[in-house]
Design an enzyme around this catalytic site. Structure first.
Site, PDB file in Angstrom:
ATOM      1  N   ASN A  84       3.031   8.068  16.383  1.00 29.04           N
ATOM      2  CA  ASN A  84       3.087   8.282  14.937  1.00 29.04           C
ATOM      3  C   ASN A  84       3.906   9.527  14.631  1.00 29.04           C
ATOM      4  O   ASN A  84       3.985  10.448  15.448  1.00 29.04           O
ATOM      5  CB  ASN A  84       1.667   8.434  14.356  1.00 29.04           C
ATOM      6  CG  ASN A  84       1.582   7.961  12.915  1.00 29.04           C
ATOM      7  OD1 ASN A  84       1.765   6.778  12.642  1.00 29.04           O
ATOM      8  ND2 ASN A  84       1.334   8.859  11.992  1.00 29.04           N
ATOM      9  N   GLY A 120       2.426   3.790  14.154  1.00 29.88           N
ATOM     10  CA  GLY A 120       2.868   3.939  12.769  1.00 29.88           C
ATOM     11  C   GLY A 120       1.833   3.609  11.726  1.00 29.88           C
ATOM     12  O   GLY A 120       2.129   2.920  10.750  1.00 29.88           O
ATOM     13  N   GLU A 157       3.189  11.773  12.612  1.00 28.11           N
ATOM     14  CA  GLU A 157       2.330  12.941  12.357  1.00 28.11           C
ATOM     15  C   GLU A 157       0.939  12.641  12.917  1.00 28.11           C
ATOM     16  O   GLU A 157       0.583  11.481  13.102  1.00 28.11           O
ATOM     17  CB  GLU A 157       2.254  13.220  10.851  1.00 28.11           C
ATOM     18  CG  GLU A 157       1.763  12.008  10.075  1.00 28.11           C
ATOM     19  CD  GLU A 157       1.898  12.129   8.560  1.00 28.11           C
ATOM     20  OE1 GLU A 157       2.167  13.229   8.052  1.00 28.11           O
ATOM     21  OE2 GLU A 157       1.698  11.098   7.886  1.00 28.11           O
ATOM     22  N   HIS A 175      -3.412  -7.976   6.868  1.00 25.75           N
ATOM     23  CA  HIS A 175      -3.293  -7.924   5.403  1.00 25.75           C
ATOM     24  C   HIS A 175      -2.385  -9.024   4.864  1.00 25.75           C
ATOM     25  O   HIS A 175      -1.866  -8.917   3.756  1.00 25.75           O
ATOM     26  CB  HIS A 175      -2.783  -6.544   4.962  1.00 25.75           C
ATOM     27  CG  HIS A 175      -3.792  -5.459   5.174  1.00 25.75           C
ATOM     28  ND1 HIS A 175      -3.466  -4.130   5.309  1.00 25.75           N
ATOM     29  CD2 HIS A 175      -5.145  -5.511   5.287  1.00 25.75           C
ATOM     30  CE1 HIS A 175      -4.564  -3.419   5.499  1.00 25.75           C
ATOM     31  NE2 HIS A 175      -5.597  -4.230   5.488  1.00 25.75           N
ATOM     32  N   CYS A 217      -3.856 -25.204  -4.895  1.00 32.26           N
ATOM     33  CA  CYS A 217      -4.044 -25.634  -3.505  1.00 32.26           C
ATOM     34  C   CYS A 217      -4.032 -27.162  -3.413  1.00 32.26           C
ATOM     35  O   CYS A 217      -4.733 -27.836  -4.177  1.00 32.26           O
ATOM     36  CB  CYS A 217      -5.388 -25.087  -3.010  1.00 32.26           C
ATOM     37  SG  CYS A 217      -5.778 -25.572  -1.323  1.00 32.26           S
TER      38      CYS A 217
HETATM   39  P1  NAD Z   1       0.561   4.399   5.724  1.00 34.56           P
HETATM   40  O1  NAD Z   1       1.643   4.425   4.706  1.00 34.56           O
HETATM   41  O2  NAD Z   1      -0.803   4.769   5.279  1.00 34.56           O
HETATM   42  O3  NAD Z   1       0.935   5.347   6.975  1.00 34.56           O
HETATM   43  C1  NAD Z   1       2.129   5.185   7.693  1.00 34.56           C
HETATM   44  C2  NAD Z   1       2.122   6.204   8.824  1.00 34.56           C
HETATM   45  O4  NAD Z   1       3.274   5.998   9.632  1.00 34.56           O
HETATM   46  C3  NAD Z   1       2.163   7.654   8.343  1.00 34.56           C
HETATM   47  O5  NAD Z   1       1.229   8.427   9.097  1.00 34.56           O
HETATM   48  C4  NAD Z   1       3.606   8.087   8.635  1.00 34.56           C
HETATM   49  O6  NAD Z   1       3.731   9.465   8.921  1.00 34.56           O
HETATM   50  C5  NAD Z   1       3.936   7.237   9.843  1.00 34.56           C
HETATM   51  N1  NAD Z   1       5.349   6.909  10.020  1.00 34.56           N
HETATM   52  C6  NAD Z   1       6.302   6.693   9.067  1.00 34.56           C
HETATM   53  N2  NAD Z   1       7.476   6.353   9.637  1.00 34.56           N
HETATM   54  C7  NAD Z   1       7.267   6.354  10.988  1.00 34.56           C
HETATM   55  C8  NAD Z   1       8.089   6.060  12.111  1.00 34.56           C
HETATM   56  N3  NAD Z   1       9.362   5.707  11.990  1.00 34.56           N
HETATM   57  N4  NAD Z   1       7.527   6.157  13.340  1.00 34.56           N
HETATM   58  C9  NAD Z   1       6.227   6.520  13.501  1.00 34.56           C
HETATM   59  N5  NAD Z   1       5.405   6.821  12.474  1.00 34.56           N
HETATM   60  C10 NAD Z   1       5.915   6.719  11.225  1.00 34.56           C
HETATM   61  O7  NAD Z   1       0.619   2.984   6.344  1.00 34.56           O
HETATM   62  P2  NAD Z   1      -0.525   2.073   6.880  1.00 34.56           P
HETATM   63  O8  NAD Z   1      -1.463   2.881   7.678  1.00 34.56           O
HETATM   64  O9  NAD Z   1       0.120   0.903   7.470  1.00 34.56           O
HETATM   65  O10 NAD Z   1      -1.299   1.610   5.562  1.00 34.56           O
HETATM   66  C11 NAD Z   1      -0.617   1.203   4.413  1.00 34.56           C
HETATM   67  C12 NAD Z   1      -1.097  -0.097   3.832  1.00 34.56           C
HETATM   68  O11 NAD Z   1      -0.085  -0.610   2.997  1.00 34.56           O
HETATM   69  C13 NAD Z   1      -1.333  -1.132   4.864  1.00 34.56           C
HETATM   70  O12 NAD Z   1      -2.532  -1.708   4.514  1.00 34.56           O
HETATM   71  C14 NAD Z   1      -0.194  -2.151   4.727  1.00 34.56           C
HETATM   72  O13 NAD Z   1      -0.746  -3.438   4.545  1.00 34.56           O
HETATM   73  C15 NAD Z   1       0.511  -1.806   3.444  1.00 34.56           C
HETATM   74  N6  NAD Z   1       1.968  -1.554   3.590  1.00 34.56           N
HETATM   75  C16 NAD Z   1       2.731  -2.435   4.302  1.00 34.56           C
HETATM   76  C17 NAD Z   1       4.083  -2.196   4.449  1.00 34.56           C
HETATM   77  C18 NAD Z   1       4.911  -3.183   5.244  1.00 34.56           C
HETATM   78  O14 NAD Z   1       4.516  -4.344   5.357  1.00 34.56           O
HETATM   79  N7  NAD Z   1       6.036  -2.760   5.825  1.00 34.56           N
HETATM   80  C19 NAD Z   1       4.672  -1.068   3.883  1.00 34.56           C
HETATM   81  C20 NAD Z   1       3.854  -0.186   3.142  1.00 34.56           C
HETATM   82  C21 NAD Z   1       2.502  -0.456   3.013  1.00 34.56           C
END
Ligand code: NAD
Length: 266
Positions: A227, A200, A229, A125, A160
């Site tokens: 994960n 995660g 959950e 992404h 660009c």
């Molecule tokens: P999501 O928010 O849909 O799911 C995150 C999952 O991780 C959940 O099931 C949650 O229970 C679990 N989780 C949270 N903390 C945890 C830990 N410490 N250890 C293990 N599991 C843990 O995230 P996703 O599936 O990555 O999708 C979200 C979208 O949003 C992605 O497309 C991403 O590009 C973007 N996003 C990115 C960031 C980032 O770059 N850090 C943050 C938020 C969202």
């Protein structure tokens, strides 16, 4: 849990081409919220999710206005430049350095895998520190000072150097196609791996969430989830097993056991 950690480590040590997939959950321990976890940005504010779904169309309709709004509004994930990699990111980089892990494919845009030292990295992404041309695919470092100068001079959007088209953040918005180069390389990795360690992610965002399904077409591939959950991959028996807990705690324990197993082999 100890037994499952030992099982995951033994599977990793035995695999020929193990790869990892990561999502927002691996970065929550760096202080960056996820979207759909219990304290996620969208769990708490569903209207923010609806706004996010319009972002790509707003860019296509009017890149200048998109940039003016983007520069005046703080990002929904806070100031990502202040976050530091955590023990989970470092553990994946260590596994790559040990020549165990071959590739990390992340949904995260926060640059933390790169900063932790992962080198064979596919940012599905995008990356918030980059800008990308939607026309020719060229990527550039994002420089806040230059963007502010363009804004002050009324010269947004940035353009660009290769083809003159408007640049967008490299971060892939909802409804925006995944950049073709990254999508093709990720699919190839999913089809090549013999072990997929999924860390995660709620596995709710497609097409990223289709990568485990691509791997599962080959019944001998091991798929292991870490994960907080259970996810649709757990419930749908796409993964072989779930290590339920925090990536920042479980991944370093896996690295320690992999090291132990390699020591026994010598
Ligand atoms: P999501 O928010 O849909 O799911 C995150 C999952 O991780 C959940 O099931 C949650 O229970 C679990 N989780 C949270 N903390 C945890 C830990 N410490 N250890 C293990 N599991 C843990 O995230 P996703 O599936 O990555 O999708 C979200 C979208 O949003 C992605 O497309 C991403 O590009 C973007 N996003 C990115 C960031 C980032 O770059 N850090 C943050 C938020 C969202």
């Amino acid at each position: 849990m100890e037994n499952l950690i030992r099982q995951a480590a033994a599977d990793l040590a035995a695999a020929k081409y193990p790869i990892a997939l990561t999502g927002a959950g691996i970065s929550t321990e760096s202080g960056i919220p996820d979207f759909r976890g219990p304290s996620g940005v969208w769990t708490k504010d569903p209207a923010a999710e609806r706004r996010a779904y319009q972002s790509y169309h707003r860019f296509i309709a009017n890149p200048r206005r998109f940039w003016e709004e983007a520069l005046d509004r703080p990002g929904s994930l806070g100031d990502l430049s202040k976050a530091e990699p955590n023990a989970g990111h470092r553990a994946l980089a260590a596994l790559e350095n040990m020549d165990v892990l071959k590739c990390v494919i992340t949904q995260n845009i926060d640059n933390l895998h790169r900063r932790a030292g992962s080198r064979h990295l596919l940012e599905y992404h995008g990356n918030f520190t980059l800008l990308r041309c939607l026309a020719c695919g060229a990527r550039y470092e994002r420089d806040e000072a230059v963007l502010r100068q363009l804004q002050a001079a009324g010269k947004l959007p940035p353009t660009c150097r290769e083809c003159g088209e408007a640049l967008k953040s490299d971060v892939v918005s909802f409804n925006e196609p995944i950049p073709a180069d990254v999508a093709a390389r990720s699919e190839a990795e999913a089809n090549r791996c013999d072990l997929m360690l999924i860390c995660g992610t709620s596995a709710a965002v497609y097409p990223f969430a289709s990568l485990p399904h691509s791997a599962r077409r080959r019944p001998d591939v091991k798929i292991i989830e870490i994960n907080a959950e259970p996810t649709p991959l757990t419930r749908g028996h796409i993964s072989d097993f779930l290590l339920q807990g925090k990536t920042g705690e479980i991944l370093p324990r896996i690295v320690a056991v992999v090291n132990e197993l390699r020591g026994q082999r010598r």
